[in-house]
Design an enzyme around this catalytic site. Structure first.
Site, PDB file in Angstrom:
ATOM      1  CE1 TYR A   1      -3.684   2.447   0.499  1.00 21.86           C
ATOM      2  CE2 TYR A   1      -2.154   3.504   2.009  1.00 21.86           C
ATOM      3  CZ  TYR A   1      -3.305   3.546   1.251  1.00 21.86           C
ATOM      4  OH  TYR A   1      -4.060   4.680   1.220  1.00 21.86           O
TER       5      TYR A   1
ATOM      6  CD1 TRP B   1      -1.364   7.647  -0.841  1.00 20.63           C
ATOM      7  CD2 TRP B   1      -1.228   9.584  -1.985  1.00 20.63           C
ATOM      8  NE1 TRP B   1      -2.561   8.301  -0.705  1.00 20.63           N
ATOM      9  CE2 TRP B   1      -2.501   9.493  -1.384  1.00 20.63           C
ATOM     10  CE3 TRP B   1      -0.917  10.702  -2.734  1.00 20.63           C
ATOM     11  CZ2 TRP B   1      -3.468  10.489  -1.545  1.00 20.63           C
ATOM     12  CZ3 TRP B   1      -1.876  11.697  -2.881  1.00 20.63           C
ATOM     13  CH2 TRP B   1      -3.145  11.584  -2.301  1.00 20.63           C
TER      14      TRP B   1
HETATM   15  N1  LIG Z   1      -1.868   7.887  12.553  1.00 21.06           N
HETATM   16  C1  LIG Z   1      -2.274   7.977  11.283  1.00 21.06           C
HETATM   17  N2  LIG Z   1      -1.732   7.187  10.349  1.00 21.06           N
HETATM   18  C2  LIG Z   1      -2.130   7.294   9.067  1.00 21.06           C
HETATM   19  C3  LIG Z   1      -3.135   8.207   8.687  1.00 21.06           C
HETATM   20  C4  LIG Z   1      -3.708   9.022   9.698  1.00 21.06           C
HETATM   21  O1  LIG Z   1      -4.623   9.831   9.432  1.00 21.06           O
HETATM   22  N3  LIG Z   1      -3.244   8.892  10.976  1.00 21.06           N
HETATM   23  N4  LIG Z   1      -3.530   8.298   7.382  1.00 21.06           N
HETATM   24  C5  LIG Z   1      -3.353   7.117   6.546  1.00 21.06           C
HETATM   25  C6  LIG Z   1      -3.548   7.419   5.140  1.00 21.06           C
HETATM   26  S1  LIG Z   1      -5.031   8.167   4.736  1.00 21.06           S
HETATM   27  C7  LIG Z   1      -2.662   7.089   4.181  1.00 21.06           C
HETATM   28  S2  LIG Z   1      -3.105   7.274   2.540  1.00 21.06           S
HETATM   29  C8  LIG Z   1      -1.356   6.507   4.505  1.00 21.06           C
HETATM   30  C9  LIG Z   1      -0.226   7.010   3.594  1.00 21.06           C
HETATM   31  O2  LIG Z   1       0.862   6.156   3.666  1.00 21.06           O
HETATM   32  P1  LIG Z   1       1.879   5.965   2.447  1.00 21.06           P
HETATM   33  O3  LIG Z   1       1.190   6.249   1.156  1.00 21.06           O
HETATM   34  O4  LIG Z   1       2.505   4.645   2.597  1.00 21.06           O
HETATM   35  O5  LIG Z   1       2.930   7.110   2.727  1.00 21.06           O
HETATM   36  P2  LIG Z   1       4.027   7.794   1.798  1.00 21.06           P
HETATM   37  O6  LIG Z   1       4.968   8.502   2.706  1.00 21.06           O
HETATM   38  O7  LIG Z   1       3.356   8.619   0.748  1.00 21.06           O
HETATM   39  O8  LIG Z   1       4.776   6.561   1.143  1.00 21.06           O
HETATM   40  C10 LIG Z   1       5.150   6.517  -0.194  1.00 21.06           C
HETATM   41  C11 LIG Z   1       6.547   5.930  -0.291  1.00 21.06           C
HETATM   42  O9  LIG Z   1       6.816   5.633  -1.649  1.00 21.06           O
HETATM   43  C12 LIG Z   1       8.121   6.077  -1.985  1.00 21.06           C
HETATM   44  N5  LIG Z   1       8.116   6.352  -3.429  1.00 21.06           N
HETATM   45  C13 LIG Z   1       7.656   7.455  -4.071  1.00 21.06           C
HETATM   46  N6  LIG Z   1       7.761   7.309  -5.402  1.00 21.06           N
HETATM   47  C14 LIG Z   1       8.301   6.098  -5.624  1.00 21.06           C
HETATM   48  C15 LIG Z   1       8.658   5.384  -6.807  1.00 21.06           C
HETATM   49  O10 LIG Z   1       8.486   5.848  -7.912  1.00 21.06           O
HETATM   50  N7  LIG Z   1       9.197   4.142  -6.639  1.00 21.06           N
HETATM   51  C16 LIG Z   1       9.406   3.587  -5.412  1.00 21.06           C
HETATM   52  N8  LIG Z   1       9.922   2.369  -5.358  1.00 21.06           N
HETATM   53  N9  LIG Z   1       9.077   4.254  -4.271  1.00 21.06           N
HETATM   54  C17 LIG Z   1       8.531   5.479  -4.381  1.00 21.06           C
HETATM   55  C18 LIG Z   1       8.353   7.291  -1.112  1.00 21.06           C
HETATM   56  O11 LIG Z   1       9.729   7.533  -0.958  1.00 21.06           O
HETATM   57  C19 LIG Z   1       7.630   6.882   0.174  1.00 21.06           C
HETATM   58  O12 LIG Z   1       8.490   6.215   1.045  1.00 21.06           O
HETATM   59  O13 LIG Z   1      -1.032   6.792   5.864  1.00 21.06           O
HETATM   60  C20 LIG Z   1      -2.051   6.355   6.758  1.00 21.06           C
HETATM   61  N10 LIG Z   1      -1.574   6.481   8.129  1.00 21.06           N
HETATM   62  N1  LIG Z   2      -0.667  18.288   2.842  1.00 23.27           N
HETATM   63  C1  LIG Z   2      -1.177  17.043   2.807  1.00 23.27           C
HETATM   64  N2  LIG Z   2      -2.412  16.846   2.310  1.00 23.27           N
HETATM   65  C2  LIG Z   2      -2.939  15.592   2.288  1.00 23.27           C
HETATM   66  C3  LIG Z   2      -2.206  14.476   2.740  1.00 23.27           C
HETATM   67  C4  LIG Z   2      -0.897  14.714   3.272  1.00 23.27           C
HETATM   68  O1  LIG Z   2      -0.190  13.790   3.713  1.00 23.27           O
HETATM   69  N3  LIG Z   2      -0.441  15.999   3.298  1.00 23.27           N
HETATM   70  N4  LIG Z   2      -2.752  13.203   2.665  1.00 23.27           N
HETATM   71  C5  LIG Z   2      -3.852  12.983   1.742  1.00 23.27           C
HETATM   72  C6  LIG Z   2      -4.581  11.739   2.031  1.00 23.27           C
HETATM   73  S1  LIG Z   2      -3.840  10.256   1.638  1.00 23.27           S
HETATM   74  C7  LIG Z   2      -5.824  11.710   2.543  1.00 23.27           C
HETATM   75  S2  LIG Z   2      -6.627  10.213   2.740  1.00 23.27           S
HETATM   76  C8  LIG Z   2      -6.528  12.946   2.913  1.00 23.27           C
HETATM   77  C9  LIG Z   2      -7.174  12.783   4.290  1.00 23.27           C
HETATM   78  O2  LIG Z   2      -8.025  13.799   4.583  1.00 23.27           O
HETATM   79  P1  LIG Z   2      -8.686  13.847   6.053  1.00 23.27           P
HETATM   80  O3  LIG Z   2      -9.166  12.530   6.423  1.00 23.27           O
HETATM   81  O4  LIG Z   2      -9.632  15.001   6.085  1.00 23.27           O
HETATM   82  O5  LIG Z   2      -7.386  14.242   6.865  1.00 23.27           O
HETATM   83  P2  LIG Z   2      -6.923  14.524   8.329  1.00 23.27           P
HETATM   84  O6  LIG Z   2      -5.984  15.677   8.215  1.00 23.27           O
HETATM   85  O7  LIG Z   2      -6.397  13.259   8.868  1.00 23.27           O
HETATM   86  O8  LIG Z   2      -8.200  14.898   9.165  1.00 23.27           O
HETATM   87  C10 LIG Z   2      -8.863  16.151   9.031  1.00 23.27           C
HETATM   88  C11 LIG Z   2      -9.381  16.607  10.352  1.00 23.27           C
HETATM   89  O9  LIG Z   2     -10.371  15.745  10.868  1.00 23.27           O
HETATM   90  C12 LIG Z   2     -10.529  16.068  12.235  1.00 23.27           C
HETATM   91  N5  LIG Z   2     -10.980  14.880  12.978  1.00 23.27           N
HETATM   92  C13 LIG Z   2     -10.248  13.822  13.362  1.00 23.27           C
HETATM   93  N6  LIG Z   2     -11.001  12.941  14.061  1.00 23.27           N
HETATM   94  C14 LIG Z   2     -12.245  13.463  14.110  1.00 23.27           C
HETATM   95  C15 LIG Z   2     -13.485  13.037  14.668  1.00 23.27           C
HETATM   96  O10 LIG Z   2     -13.614  11.971  15.275  1.00 23.27           O
HETATM   97  N7  LIG Z   2     -14.556  13.838  14.455  1.00 23.27           N
HETATM   98  C16 LIG Z   2     -14.489  15.026  13.792  1.00 23.27           C
HETATM   99  N8  LIG Z   2     -15.596  15.731  13.642  1.00 23.27           N
HETATM  100  N9  LIG Z   2     -13.330  15.462  13.284  1.00 23.27           N
HETATM  101  C17 LIG Z   2     -12.230  14.702  13.427  1.00 23.27           C
HETATM  102  C18 LIG Z   2      -9.166  16.512  12.730  1.00 23.27           C
HETATM  103  O11 LIG Z   2      -9.266  17.737  13.403  1.00 23.27           O
HETATM  104  C19 LIG Z   2      -8.353  16.592  11.447  1.00 23.27           C
HETATM  105  O12 LIG Z   2      -7.538  17.759  11.375  1.00 23.27           O
HETATM  106  O13 LIG Z   2      -5.618  14.040   2.971  1.00 23.27           O
HETATM  107  C20 LIG Z   2      -4.842  14.141   1.775  1.00 23.27           C
HETATM  108  N10 LIG Z   2      -4.199  15.429   1.792  1.00 23.27           N
HETATM  109 MO   LIG Z   3      -5.047   8.573   2.428  1.00 20.06          MO
END
Ligand SMILES: Nc1nc2c(c(=O)[nH]1)N[C@H]1C(S)=C(S)[C@@H](COP(=O)(O)OP(=O)(O)OC[C@H]3O[C@@H](n4cnc5c(=O)[nH]c(N)nc54)[C@H](O)[C@@H]3O)O[C@H]1N2
Ligand SMILES: Nc1nc2c(c(=O)[nH]1)N[C@H]1C(S)=C(S)[C@@H](COP(=O)(O)OP(=O)(O)OC[C@H]3O[C@@H](n4cnc5c(=O)[nH]c(N)nc54)[C@H](O)[C@@H]3O)O[C@H]1N2
Ligand SMILES: [Mo]
Length: 772
Positions: free
Chosen positions: A114, A116
């Site tokens: 999994y 991005w």
């Molecule tokens: N506590 C907490 N944990 C969370 C979340 C949260 O809200 N709270 N959010 C979750 C969510 S929504 C998401 S989507 C995940 C995101 O988690 P990930 O998508 O796993 O996070 P990234 O840091 O984007 O990891 C991408 C990796 O791919 C590598 N990479 C980039 N391009 C390439 C390429 O071309 N080739 C190769 N081989 N590698 C590459 C980058 O160096 C990086 O290490 O995290 C989740 N974890």
């Molecule tokens: N700059 C930047 N942008 C991103 C990403 C990133 O890594 N960096 N990641 C991308 C990805 S993979 C995803 S999936 C999206 C995720 O998008 P979201 O899921 O919206 O992301 P978060 O920033 O985890 O959460 C937004 C807000 O939800 C509120 N929240 C948390 N828990 C609760 C709850 O129980 N109830 C309510 N009402 N509010 C709550 C918190 O205050 C938090 O700041 O963002 C994307 N956008």
């Molecule tokens: Mo995500």
């Protein structure tokens, strides 16, 4: 800067840029001329590409090189690496794939992988890996995304498909046209709208929201952080306890019924099972009406506030917006099911500015008024292995081979994984309870990773193949939900010994006798031209005229024609619920689901309910760990990517991730802005730098994700994380048996000032590398 057009275009998940190259080095990424609101995240890129943390050659963990699969996993994450040549490394990987497949079968390879990765359709790391592994016999895969895994199961159960979650949202101009109210559970965080999976050409959320504001739309933010709503919205801010949204929604629903404000005619015509839900809502089933007083006692908002909000919602055109974060908590299915239920009760689904929408501003594309287009992607072939896990069950799988698990009405078993293959994701960023993951990660015999930088994942591998970044290769970005196709021009030569994932897999395929099947005889530019030709053909069928490839490539981008009328979610269903019946069993919105009821799950019954989260401020655990940790998305980076870049590092506090704490909670603990603090619970502990601010509600902390996991004793589960990675604290538990989704937002902690010497952050020093 008009002279920027002289530079060639490239694309990232956080925007399109033009690359300035001097003496073979990328020295600047200049904002794209069409983008009125470019993201500064790109600042971190140029200086890191050839910096000390770049992986410069294939590497093998020392004891794995000596003893292969008999090395054992205990040293993973803590041992030096030995640099080997590409041929040796690829022989080792090909040999392991063959050994594991012959001995245990392809299902013993976990390649859920999994993550991005980077923008770009051809060089998409997971697509390349799946195409390669599928040709050789397949692998155990993962399903659904950390982003919205609970929603991916519950939304299709309720409305038949994921519309309103992933795409098809009511577009900004249609919300403006409603001139009503937008209630934002979890906000619309501008920091998140910087990115969109696959790329962004124009950042449009600000202009979309400004248009709504100018039209007189009112906004209410329901959530723990003021910063989740842009200042210019002037939103009213309600601060219930985190993870109590389902209770608030029930209180709103009860008020609507008690005051006769719900739309009976709409429910009769468009929804199924409201009458099965009503006895629970009104309390005739269990003696407890879910009224505003009941909700107030759970969520901490005054009952009058809940009742007042319900009346306003019924009086106005109301959009119920729920962020993806709200389902990233225990029982995260429930607030989503209830949001759709509430919207059905208001009877405005399918009208401009009414109904519901999930994930507005969580990425750039939701609500963007552009037309959908079937962009091409790299064909991946067919995976002959049927085994899978719900994506966040990785530690469960590694720790419990053979154990049974439930998922969406089915019962399955975890395969016995011997080899893990990861490209384009970082489980030491994304998974919850990292100390548990470190233990689980010791189980497989072999871990192969392709990475660009010495991040925590690369350090926890046995074989590391150095991957190029997008700036070192040619590609196409179909800027997600954005209506643009962008040419990604190679700006610089690969750094050190880095190679494209594609080329590494092609050479591995060669060793398995599959090169031609993998490459189809095409070079990189042949593939880019081929994918463009597919897009052009599809365009022709839709009367969209794409230019010749060479003209496109030189200009750098192509824009789809503008939409004529902004889209409204489910307007077709509203207009004709028979012709446009929903793909649910009843053809209508399922407020009660006979299918879900038939599964007999105690943690997800047949209609939406309030279920107490495993950890929350109203629960027993709050006595020992009295603060709710919000580990949201980071502002200055995408997940863990480029955490080592200057734009991220200059914003660290005391050298660590910034921890937001309310003045009341800070005062009672003697914590001031700039202090080094220790955040802890029974699962782990990390250091962070305190920022005292009333932008976070009392009893809640914000510690964003993304700081590279930096255990004081690398490879040892449970050691102090020196850098502020919240996932050493979060809970690794499924939302329910239905979706088995992650619950990152369900987490209680305590915090204290760190007394004594500050341990230095170690993760920004490269690991020890030995030469053969
Ligand atoms: N506590 C907490 N944990 C969370 C979340 C949260 O809200 N709270 N959010 C979750 C969510 S929504 C998401 S989507 C995940 C995101 O988690 P990930 O998508 O796993 O996070 P990234 O840091 O984007 O990891 C991408 C990796 O791919 C590598 N990479 C980039 N391009 C390439 C390429 O071309 N080739 C190769 N081989 N590698 C590459 C980058 O160096 C990086 O290490 O995290 C989740 N974890
Ligand atoms: N700059 C930047 N942008 C991103 C990403 C990133 O890594 N960096 N990641 C991308 C990805 S993979 C995803 S999936 C999206 C995720 O998008 P979201 O899921 O919206 O992301 P978060 O920033 O985890 O959460 C937004 C807000 O939800 C509120 N929240 C948390 N828990 C609760 C709850 O129980 N109830 C309510 N009402 N509010 C709550 C918190 O205050 C938090 O700041 O963002 C994307 N956008
Ligand atoms: Mo995500």
């Amino acid at each position: 800067m008009p002279q920027d057009a002289a530079f060639a275009t490239t694309a990232t998940h956080w925007g399109t840029y033009r690359s300035e190259v001097r003496d073979g080095r990328l020295v600047g990424l200049h904002p794209f001329e069409l983008d009125g609101d470019p993201s500064p995240i790109a600042r971190s890129v140029p200086p890191t590409l050839d910096g000390p943390l770049r992986i410069r050659g294939p590497m093998v963990r020392r004891s794995w090189l000596a003893r292969r699969e008999r090395a054992g996993g205990e040293g993973r994450g803590g041992e030096p690496f030995v640099e080997v040549g590409w041929d040796t490394a690829l022989d080792l990987v090909a040999g392991e794939l063959a050994r594991v497949r012959e001995t245990f079968g392809s299902r013993a390879i976990y390649a859920g992988s999994y993550g991005w990765a980077s923008a770009g359709r051809f060089h998409h790391a997971q697509s390349q890996m799946r195409r390669f592994l599928n040709l050789g016999g397949g692998y155990t895969r993962s399903v659904n995304a950390y982003s919205y895994a609970a929603a991916q199961v519950i939304v299709p159960r309720v409305i038949g498909d994921p519309r309103g979650l992933l795409d098809d949202h009511t577009q900004w101009p249609a919300i403006a046209e409603g001139r009503g109210l937008v209630v934002m559970f979890g906000g619309m965080p501008m920091k998140n709208a910087q990115v969109h999976s696959g790329g962004v050409s124009r950042h449009t959320v600000r202009e979309g929201l400004e248009q709504c504001k100018a039209a007189g739309v009112e906004f209410v933010l329901v959530g723990p952080l003021r910063s989740d709503a842009a200042d210019f919205l002037g939103a009213e801010w309600l601060t219930p306890l985190p993870n109590t949204d389902a209770a608030i929604m029930l209180g709103l629903a009860h008020t609507l019924v008690a005051e006769g404000l719900h739309d009976r005619a709409f429910l009769d015509r468009y929804a199924e099972g409201f009458d099965r839900f009503l006895p629970y809502l009104m309390g005739t089933a269990d003696g407890q009406p879910k009224d505003a007083e009941w909700a107030a006692a759970i969520c901490g908002l005054p009952a009058d506030t809940i009742r007042g909000l319900a009346r306003r919602m019924a009086a106005k055109r109301t959009m119920i917006s729920v962020g993806w974060s709200v389902q990233r908590g225990d029982h995260g299915e429930q607030p989503y099911w209830l949001a759709i239920t509430l919207a059905a009760m208001l009877g405005q689904i399918g009208l401009a500015g009414g109904g519901f929408g999930f994930g507005y501003a969580d990425m750039n594309g939701q609500g963007n008024p552009v037309r959908a287009f079937p962009w091409p992607s790299l064909p991946q072939g067919i995976n002959p292995v049927k085994d899978f896990i719900p994506v966040a069950r990785i530690a469960d799988m590694l720790l419990n081979p053979g154990a049974a698990f439930d998922f969406d009405g089915g019962r399955f078993a975890y395969p016995d994984i011997r080899m893990v293959y990861w490209v384009g994701g970082n489980p030491f960023h994304h998974h919850q309870d990292l100390n548990r993951l470190v233990r689980a990660w010791q189980r497989p015999e072999t871990v192969v990773v392709h990475e660009q930088f010495w991040n925590p994942l690369a350090r926890h591998a046995d074989i590391v193949l150095p991957a190029t970044t997008p700036f070192e290769r040619n590609d196409l970005s179909c800027a997600g939900n954005d209506g643009h196709l962008v040419a990604m021009h190679r700006a610089i030569a690969p750094v050190g010994g880095a190679r494209n994932d594609h080329d590494a897999f092609a050479d591995l395929a060669d060793r398995l006798g599959l090169r031609d099947a993998f490459t189809e005889g095409r070079t990189e530019m042949d593939w880019v031209r081929h994918l463009y030709a597919v897009a052009r053909q599809r365009g022709a069928r839709l009367d969209i005229d794409f230019p010749e490839f060479d003209a496109f490539w030189e200009k750098g981008w192509f824009a789809l024609p503008a939409v004529e009328r902004p889209h409204i979610l489910m307007a077709d269903f509203r207009a004709d619920p028979v012709a446009a019946r929903l793909p649910t069993p009843s053809g209508r919105i399922e407020i009660h689901s006979a299918a879900i009821e038939s599964f007999g799950y105690d943690d997800c019954p047949g209609h939406p309910v309030w279920l107490e989260p495993a950890e929350w401020l109203g629960g027993a655990g709050a006595a020992r760990h009295p603060l709710h940790l919000i580990s949201n998305q980071p502002d200055r980076k995408l997940h863990s990517q480029y955490d080592h870049g200057p734009y991220c590092r200059e914003a660290k506090v005391a050298g660590r991730e910034a921890l937001w704490i309310n003045p009341a909670d800070a005062a009672s603990r003697g914590i001031a802005t700039g202090d080094l603090v220790r955040v802890f619970n029974d699962r782990g502990a990390c250091l962070a730098g305190a920022v005292v601010t009333d932008a976070v509600m009392p009893r809640v902390l914000q510690l964003p994700t993304g700081s590279w996991f930096d255990p004081a004793e690398p490879g040892v589960p449970g050691s102090l994380d020196r850098h502020g990675n919240p996932n050493v604290l979060t809970l690794d538990k499924p939302t329910s048996k239905l979706a088995q989704a992650p619950v990152a937002m369900t987490c209680l902690v305590e915090v204290e000032r760190w007394e004594g010497p500050a341990p230095a952050v170690g993760i920004f020093d490269p690991p020890v590398i030995e030469q053969v």
